[in-house]
Every structure is written in structure tokens, then in C-alpha cells.
Design a protein around this motif. Structure first.
Motif, PDB file in Angstrom:
ATOM      1  N   ALA A 163       0.840  -1.330   0.055  1.00 28.82           N
ATOM      2  CA  ALA A 163      -0.025  -0.027   0.062  1.00 28.82           C
ATOM      3  C   ALA A 163       0.797   1.158   0.052  1.00 28.82           C
ATOM      4  O   ALA A 163       0.543   2.221  -0.782  1.00 28.82           O
ATOM      5  CB  ALA A 163      -0.737   0.046   1.077  1.00 28.82           C
ATOM      6  N   ALA A 164       1.844   1.214   0.915  1.00 32.84           N
ATOM      7  CA  ALA A 164       3.075   2.299   0.966  1.00 32.84           C
ATOM      8  C   ALA A 164       3.519   2.723  -0.436  1.00 32.84           C
ATOM      9  O   ALA A 164       3.497   3.706  -0.955  1.00 32.84           O
ATOM     10  CB  ALA A 164       3.854   2.247   2.153  1.00 32.84           C
ATOM     11  N   SER A 203       2.734   1.578  -3.465  1.00 31.59           N
ATOM     12  CA  SER A 203       1.683   1.895  -4.656  1.00 31.59           C
ATOM     13  C   SER A 203       1.185   3.424  -4.189  1.00 31.59           C
ATOM     14  O   SER A 203       1.264   4.046  -5.477  1.00 31.59           O
ATOM     15  CB  SER A 203       0.400   0.930  -4.401  1.00 31.59           C
ATOM     16  N   ALA A 204       0.947   3.875  -3.017  1.00 27.30           N
ATOM     17  CA  ALA A 204       0.901   5.298  -3.039  1.00 27.30           C
ATOM     18  C   ALA A 204       1.828   6.195  -3.305  1.00 27.30           C
ATOM     19  O   ALA A 204       1.655   7.408  -4.061  1.00 27.30           O
ATOM     20  CB  ALA A 204       0.351   5.416  -1.371  1.00 27.30           C
ATOM     21  N   ARG A 247       2.229   6.217  -7.090  1.00 24.79           N
ATOM     22  CA  ARG A 247       1.324   6.870  -7.765  1.00 24.79           C
ATOM     23  C   ARG A 247       1.269   8.508  -7.359  1.00 24.79           C
ATOM     24  O   ARG A 247       0.933   9.330  -8.373  1.00 24.79           O
ATOM     25  CB  ARG A 247      -0.286   6.481  -7.351  1.00 24.79           C
ATOM     26  N   ASP A 248       1.661   8.831  -6.158  1.00 27.00           N
ATOM     27  CA  ASP A 248       1.855  10.396  -5.954  1.00 27.00           C
ATOM     28  C   ASP A 248       3.089  10.739  -6.725  1.00 27.00           C
ATOM     29  O   ASP A 248       2.836  11.986  -7.305  1.00 27.00           O
ATOM     30  CB  ASP A 248       2.410  10.412  -4.372  1.00 27.00           C
ATOM     31  N   HIS A 281       9.047   8.333  -2.653  1.00 27.56           N
ATOM     32  CA  HIS A 281       9.121   7.148  -3.420  1.00 27.56           C
ATOM     33  C   HIS A 281      10.480   6.306  -3.173  1.00 27.56           C
ATOM     34  O   HIS A 281      10.194   5.171  -3.207  1.00 27.56           O
ATOM     35  CB  HIS A 281       8.918   7.414  -5.003  1.00 27.56           C
ATOM     36  N   ARG A 312      10.340   4.619   0.082  1.00 28.43           N
ATOM     37  CA  ARG A 312       9.308   3.319  -0.077  1.00 28.43           C
ATOM     38  C   ARG A 312       9.756   2.139  -0.843  1.00 28.43           C
ATOM     39  O   ARG A 312       9.464   1.155  -0.722  1.00 28.43           O
ATOM     40  CB  ARG A 312       7.976   3.823  -0.362  1.00 28.43           C
ATOM     41  N   ARG A 354       0.596  -3.160  -9.569  1.00 27.54           N
ATOM     42  CA  ARG A 354      -0.300  -3.223  -8.624  1.00 27.54           C
ATOM     43  C   ARG A 354      -0.966  -4.451  -8.802  1.00 27.54           C
ATOM     44  O   ARG A 354      -1.374  -5.036  -7.765  1.00 27.54           O
ATOM     45  CB  ARG A 354      -1.459  -2.011  -9.096  1.00 27.54           C
TER      46      ARG A 354
END
Length: 183
Positions: A65-66, A68-69, A72-73, A105, A108, A170
Motif C-alpha cells: 500500500a505504501a 503503491s501510494a 502514484r503520488d 518514493h 518506500r 499493482r
């Protein structure tokens, strides 16, 4: 005398039987306790293994989740930068947002590399490579140091091509978590 010997033999056998029954009962109880103890230990091992699997699953899910977020950010900020470069409205705030998104990014992605199974790591590395290439291109375009053949059209193509590796990453994550089928 036969009768007294018979009585003695019967008495000895009776006492022996009583003692043997006590020993056999005790041994049976000990075996039952040993089986029960082993069963309890097996249940505890199973519970620990289940808790470990659940903790690993939750760690992967949180990591995914981190990542992917963050991915995307960064992609969204790069989209904004591209629009700003196309319109001539690049700002210091947007540059700062791009640097922040890139740093987050990278952090992460680095953390994820310690958790990701091979299939997910491959997809994440592909997405990361595309993000890095586009980031470098946008920075060069913004700084006026674009190389020959690099222009806003190439950046737009790179942005359009970026979404496939992000969706692929994803999808592989969701397959690994058992949320979706591997198609």
C-alpha cells in the motif's frame, strides 16, 4: 496341600493382577498425558506459525500500500510538472513537490526491496525504472539541459507509457496477496 497351594497361587495371581492393573493404568494415563501434551504443543506451534504468516502478510500488505501510494503520488506530481512545462507555468513549489515525491518514493521503494517476493520486486523495479527515466527527462527539460531528441513530446509519450508498468505492479501485488487471479 493341593488346595492350599491353589489358594496361594490364586492369591499371588490376584495380588500380581492387582499390581499389574495399577501399573498398566498408570502407564496408560502417562501415555495419554504425553499425547495430550504433544497435542497442546502442536497446537501452540500451529498458532505461532499462523500468527507469523499473518504478520508477514500484514507487513507485505502495508508495504504494498505504501509503495503503491508513493508511486502514484510521484506519477501524479510528474503529470503536473509535465503540464506546467507544456504551459510554461513551472513554479518553485512544483519543483519542490517533485523532489519531495521522488524522495518519498525512493524511500518506500528501498523499504519494499527488503520485503517483496521476486515477482513483485521485478514489477516494482520495472515501474521504478520508468519513473526514474521520466523524472530525469522532466528535470532536464525543466533545467534546459535536455539531450538531443528529448522534448515535451517525448516526455508526454513517457508519461503515457508509465501507467502500464504501474498497473502491472499493482496487479502483481494484488495477486501475491490473493486478492485477484493471476491473468
Amino acid at each position: 496341600m493341593n488346595s492350599s497351594i491353589s489358594q496361594i497361587v490364586i492369591a499371588v495371581l490376584g495380588i500380581g493382577g492387582t499390581l499389574a492393573a495399577a501399573v498398566i493404568t498408570q502407564r496408560g494415563a502417562e501415555r495419554a498425558r504425553a499425547r495430550e501434551l504433544e497435542h497442546t504443543r502442536q497446537l501452540q506451534r500451529d498458532e505461532r506459525e499462523y500468527a507469523t504468516r499473518q504478520a508477514r502478510f500484514e507487513a507485505r500488505r502495508t508495504c504494498y500500500a505504501a509503495l503503491s501510494a508513493g508511486t502514484r503520488d510521484l506519477a501524479n506530481v510528474m503529470q503536473q510538472v509535465l503540464h506546467a512545462l507544456e504551459s510554461g507555468g513551472m513554479t518553485g513549489e512544483l519543483r519542490s513537490d517533485l523532489e519531495r515525491a521522488r524522495r518519498e518514493h525512493r524511500l518506500r521503494h528501498a523499504e519494499a526491496q527488503m520485503v517483496l517476493p521476486d515477482a513483485v520486486a521485478t514489477a516494482a523495479s520495472t515501474a521504478n525504472r520508468h519513473l526514474g527515466d521520466l523524472y530525469g527527462l522532466l528535470k532536464r527539460l525543466d533545467g534546459g539541459t535536455a539531450q538531443r531528441g528529448e522534448d515535451l513530446g517525448v516526455a508526454r509519450e513517457g508519461m503515457d507509457k508509465l501507467w502500464d508498468p504501474l498497473w502491472s505492479m499493482r496487479h502483481v501485488m494484488r495477486v501475491d496477496l490473493g486478492i485477484t487471479d493471476s491473468r
